[in-house]
Design an enzyme around this catalytic site. Structure first.
Site, PDB file in Angstrom:
ATOM      1  N   GLY A  14       0.820  -1.219   0.000  1.00 44.88           N
ATOM      2  CA  GLY A  14       0.000   0.000   0.000  1.00 44.88           C
ATOM      3  C   GLY A  14       0.844   1.255   0.000  1.00 44.88           C
ATOM      4  N   SER A  16       1.384   3.334  -2.542  1.00 43.31           N
ATOM      5  CA  SER A  16       1.113   4.324  -3.587  1.00 43.31           C
ATOM      6  C   SER A  16       0.362   5.555  -3.102  1.00 43.31           C
ATOM      7  CB  SER A  16       0.334   3.668  -4.735  1.00 43.31           C
ATOM      8  OG  SER A  16      -0.925   3.243  -4.263  1.00 43.31           O
ATOM      9  N   SER A  17      -0.089   5.571  -1.854  1.00 43.47           N
ATOM     10  CA  SER A  17      -0.753   6.780  -1.338  1.00 43.47           C
ATOM     11  C   SER A  17      -0.786   6.768   0.186  1.00 43.47           C
ATOM     12  CB  SER A  17      -2.183   6.916  -1.901  1.00 43.47           C
ATOM     13  OG  SER A  17      -3.018   5.933  -1.357  1.00 43.47           O
ATOM     14  N   GLY A  18      -1.221   7.892   0.734  1.00 39.60           N
ATOM     15  CA  GLY A  18      -1.496   7.998   2.159  1.00 39.60           C
ATOM     16  C   GLY A  18      -0.350   7.602   3.077  1.00 39.60           C
ATOM     17  N   SER A 152      -3.335  -1.586  11.558  1.00 42.00           N
ATOM     18  CA  SER A 152      -4.727  -1.899  11.848  1.00 42.00           C
ATOM     19  C   SER A 152      -5.523  -0.611  11.938  1.00 42.00           C
ATOM     20  CB  SER A 152      -4.791  -2.722  13.142  1.00 42.00           C
ATOM     21  OG  SER A 152      -6.115  -3.058  13.441  1.00 42.00           O
ATOM     22  N   TYR A 166     -15.210  -3.679   7.770  1.00 38.28           N
ATOM     23  CA  TYR A 166     -13.897  -3.105   8.096  1.00 38.28           C
ATOM     24  C   TYR A 166     -13.505  -3.477   9.529  1.00 38.28           C
ATOM     25  CZ  TYR A 166     -10.173   0.389   8.461  1.00 38.28           C
ATOM     26  OH  TYR A 166      -8.961   1.014   8.645  1.00 38.28           O
ATOM     27  N   ALA A 168     -14.558  -5.958  11.336  1.00 32.80           N
ATOM     28  CA  ALA A 168     -14.285  -7.410  11.414  1.00 32.80           C
ATOM     29  C   ALA A 168     -12.878  -7.706  10.908  1.00 32.80           C
ATOM     30  CB  ALA A 168     -15.327  -8.175  10.601  1.00 32.80           C
ATOM     31  N   LYS A 170     -10.255  -5.725  10.795  1.00 37.26           N
ATOM     32  CA  LYS A 170      -9.201  -5.188  11.665  1.00 37.26           C
ATOM     33  C   LYS A 170      -9.177  -5.919  13.018  1.00 37.26           C
ATOM     34  CE  LYS A 170      -7.546  -2.085   8.774  1.00 37.26           C
ATOM     35  NZ  LYS A 170      -6.219  -2.217   8.171  1.00 37.26           N
TER      36      LYS A 170
HETATM   37  N1  LIG Z   1      -7.388   6.663   6.511  1.00 36.29           N
HETATM   38  C1  LIG Z   1      -7.848   6.341   7.709  1.00 36.29           C
HETATM   39  O1  LIG Z   1      -8.700   7.052   8.292  1.00 36.29           O
HETATM   40  C2  LIG Z   1      -7.317   5.107   8.419  1.00 36.29           C
HETATM   41  C3  LIG Z   1      -7.592   4.973   9.794  1.00 36.29           C
HETATM   42  C4  LIG Z   1      -7.109   3.848  10.459  1.00 36.29           C
HETATM   43  C5  LIG Z   1      -6.389   2.891   9.776  1.00 36.29           C
HETATM   44  N2  LIG Z   1      -6.137   3.043   8.437  1.00 36.29           N
HETATM   45  C6  LIG Z   1      -5.399   1.977   7.743  1.00 36.29           C
HETATM   46  O2  LIG Z   1      -4.192   2.505   7.224  1.00 36.29           O
HETATM   47  C7  LIG Z   1      -3.798   1.733   6.085  1.00 36.29           C
HETATM   48  C8  LIG Z   1      -3.409   2.682   4.953  1.00 36.29           C
HETATM   49  O3  LIG Z   1      -4.545   3.443   4.601  1.00 36.29           O
HETATM   50  P1  LIG Z   1      -4.463   4.950   4.048  1.00 36.29           P
HETATM   51  O4  LIG Z   1      -5.253   5.794   4.958  1.00 36.29           O
HETATM   52  O5  LIG Z   1      -3.083   5.330   3.729  1.00 36.29           O
HETATM   53  O6  LIG Z   1      -5.351   4.777   2.711  1.00 36.29           O
HETATM   54  P2  LIG Z   1      -5.030   5.007   1.155  1.00 36.29           P
HETATM   55  O7  LIG Z   1      -4.416   6.338   0.934  1.00 36.29           O
HETATM   56  O8  LIG Z   1      -6.303   4.681   0.456  1.00 36.29           O
HETATM   57  O9  LIG Z   1      -3.922   3.892   0.849  1.00 36.29           O
HETATM   58  C9  LIG Z   1      -4.249   2.527   0.710  1.00 36.29           C
HETATM   59  C10 LIG Z   1      -3.115   1.843  -0.011  1.00 36.29           C
HETATM   60  O10 LIG Z   1      -3.431   0.444  -0.132  1.00 36.29           O
HETATM   61  C11 LIG Z   1      -3.224   0.051  -1.482  1.00 36.29           C
HETATM   62  N3  LIG Z   1      -4.099  -1.067  -1.817  1.00 36.29           N
HETATM   63  C12 LIG Z   1      -5.438  -1.150  -1.643  1.00 36.29           C
HETATM   64  N4  LIG Z   1      -5.895  -2.317  -2.087  1.00 36.29           N
HETATM   65  C13 LIG Z   1      -4.808  -2.991  -2.561  1.00 36.29           C
HETATM   66  C14 LIG Z   1      -4.628  -4.257  -3.165  1.00 36.29           C
HETATM   67  N5  LIG Z   1      -5.664  -5.086  -3.377  1.00 36.29           N
HETATM   68  N6  LIG Z   1      -3.390  -4.638  -3.547  1.00 36.29           N
HETATM   69  C15 LIG Z   1      -2.334  -3.796  -3.352  1.00 36.29           C
HETATM   70  N7  LIG Z   1      -2.438  -2.599  -2.772  1.00 36.29           N
HETATM   71  C16 LIG Z   1      -3.668  -2.190  -2.396  1.00 36.29           C
HETATM   72  C17 LIG Z   1      -3.508   1.311  -2.308  1.00 36.29           C
HETATM   73  O11 LIG Z   1      -2.807   1.280  -3.540  1.00 36.29           O
HETATM   74  P3  LIG Z   1      -3.435   0.978  -4.988  1.00 36.29           P
HETATM   75  O12 LIG Z   1      -4.810   1.551  -5.002  1.00 36.29           O
HETATM   76  O13 LIG Z   1      -2.473   1.654  -5.923  1.00 36.29           O
HETATM   77  O14 LIG Z   1      -3.400  -0.509  -5.093  1.00 36.29           O
HETATM   78  C18 LIG Z   1      -2.885   2.381  -1.417  1.00 36.29           C
HETATM   79  O15 LIG Z   1      -1.506   2.470  -1.651  1.00 36.29           O
HETATM   80  C19 LIG Z   1      -4.972   0.816   5.764  1.00 36.29           C
HETATM   81  O16 LIG Z   1      -4.704  -0.487   6.241  1.00 36.29           O
HETATM   82  C20 LIG Z   1      -6.128   1.415   6.553  1.00 36.29           C
HETATM   83  O17 LIG Z   1      -7.085   0.453   6.929  1.00 36.29           O
HETATM   84  C21 LIG Z   1      -6.578   4.141   7.743  1.00 36.29           C
END
Ligand SMILES: NC(=O)c1ccc[n+]([C@@H]2O[C@H](COP(=O)([O-])OP(=O)(O)OC[C@H]3O[C@@H](n4cnc5c(N)ncnc54)[C@H](OP(=O)(O)O)[C@@H]3O)[C@@H](O)[C@H]2O)c1
Length: 274
Positions: A14, A16-18, A152, A166, A168, A170
């Site tokens: 993951g 590629s973003s965030g 998580s 989601y 479930a 995590k």
């Molecule tokens: N944002 C929040 O509020 C939040 C809060 C708590 C926890 N988290 C956790 O933090 C982690 C990162 O999330 P983020 O906030 O950075 O979100 P994000 O910006 O949407 O990043 C998600 C990353 O996962 C990759 N991804 C998704 N499905 C994939 C797949 N099938 N195969 C390979 N790569 C995949 C996406 O890349 P591609 O689309 O290029 O594949 C992207 O790089 C996640 O596990 C999320 O559950 C997020």
């Protein structure tokens, strides 16, 4: 012994973003050799460009961090195997860090959703990291102060309505991390569970079945670079578990002390109760 990024071989999903993008940047800046995984090729290319500019270094202080992109969907077994093969080649059979960060969300009532939605969320957030980890363990056993970091969520400690899939996924990641930490203790591999709260990433653009009202940042949300820095700190200290935000800690501890009150509070936040 703490975890050192300098010279470490790391797999990061993951990227590629965030949060993942920021983690990749920090790891390469710290001198790690990072195998960065995601589906979007152009994003991985942009990440590589950004990281190479950042790490071009100077004559007296050359940078040793490198990023190798692996494009693909981590729910596919052949992609996971490719990631491991690349890591094997780069590390010569050694891996120091695996960050299972890729994840997706889903919003909306469980009753109105489909089986497909639950399965997709579980595939990405649970089965993919679990199976990637299974493949990585032999390499991690050869690593230096090795760490498996599972990203998580606070919602893996306290579930809320309209995010049942989601939560479930995590909770599953949380339980599996606890069991794995105990299993891998004799091998010196730490399992670090990091639980962020709302993060201002692209996460909410990618949720399945999101209602427009849900695409907003809550009070106290963190930017991804802050989450990444806190995650890396937890990895360096080889912590077992960290809950990142004050709001997240409050929710989790309140739930431990007075679960009926928290049940009432989260249920009353549903639209039909407003
Ligand atoms: N944002 C929040 O509020 C939040 C809060 C708590 C926890 N988290 C956790 O933090 C982690 C990162 O999330 P983020 O906030 O950075 O979100 P994000 O910006 O949407 O990043 C998600 C990353 O996962 C990759 N991804 C998704 N499905 C994939 C797949 N099938 N195969 C390979 N790569 C995949 C996406 O890349 P591609 O689309 O290029 O594949 C992207 O790089 C996640 O596990 C999320 O559950 C997020």
């Amino acid at each position: 012994m703490g975890f050192q990024t300098e010279g470490a071989i790391a797999i990061l999903t993951g990227a590629s973003s965030g949060i993942g993008w920021e983690l990749a940047r920090l790891l390469v800046q710290g001198g790690a050799r990072v195998i960065a995984v995601a589906r979007r090729r152009e994003r991985l290319q942009a990440l590589r460009d950004a990281v190479m500019t950042q790490t071009s270094g100077t004559a007296d202080r050359p940078s040793r961090g490198v990023l190798t992109a692996v494009e693909g969907d981590i729910t596919e077994p052949e992609v996971r195997q490719r990631v491991i093969d690349v890591a094997h080649e780069i590390g010569g059979g050694r891996l120091d860090l695996l960050i299972n960060n890729a994840g997706i969300g889903a919003i909306g009532s469980f009753e109105s959703a489909t089986e497909q939605r639950m399965r997709r969320v579980m595939e990405v957030n649970f089965f993919a990291p679990v199976e990637l980890t299974r493949l990585a363990i032999p390499l991690l056993k050869q690593g230096q102060a090795p760490v498996i970091c599972n990203v998580s969520s606070v919602l893996g400690h306290r579930a809320v309505p309209d995010k049942s899939e989601y939560c479930a996924s995590k909770f599953a990641l949380h339980g599996w991390s606890d069991a794995l930490r105990a299993e891998l203790y004799p091998n010196g591999i730490q399992v670090t569970l990091v639980s962020p709260s709302t993060t201002r990433s692209e996460f909410f653009d990618a949720v399945i079945d999101s209602a427009p009202r849900e695409k907003r940042w809550g009070l106290g949300s963190w930017p991804p670079d802050r989450v990444a820095r806190a995650t890396l700190r937890a990895i360096r200290r080889r912590r077992a578990e960290v809950i990142l935000s004050c709001g997240g800690k409050l929710l989790v501890y309140a739930d431990r002390v007075a679960p009926p009150l928290v049940n009432l509070a989260v249920a009353s936040r549903r639209p039909e109760h407003r």
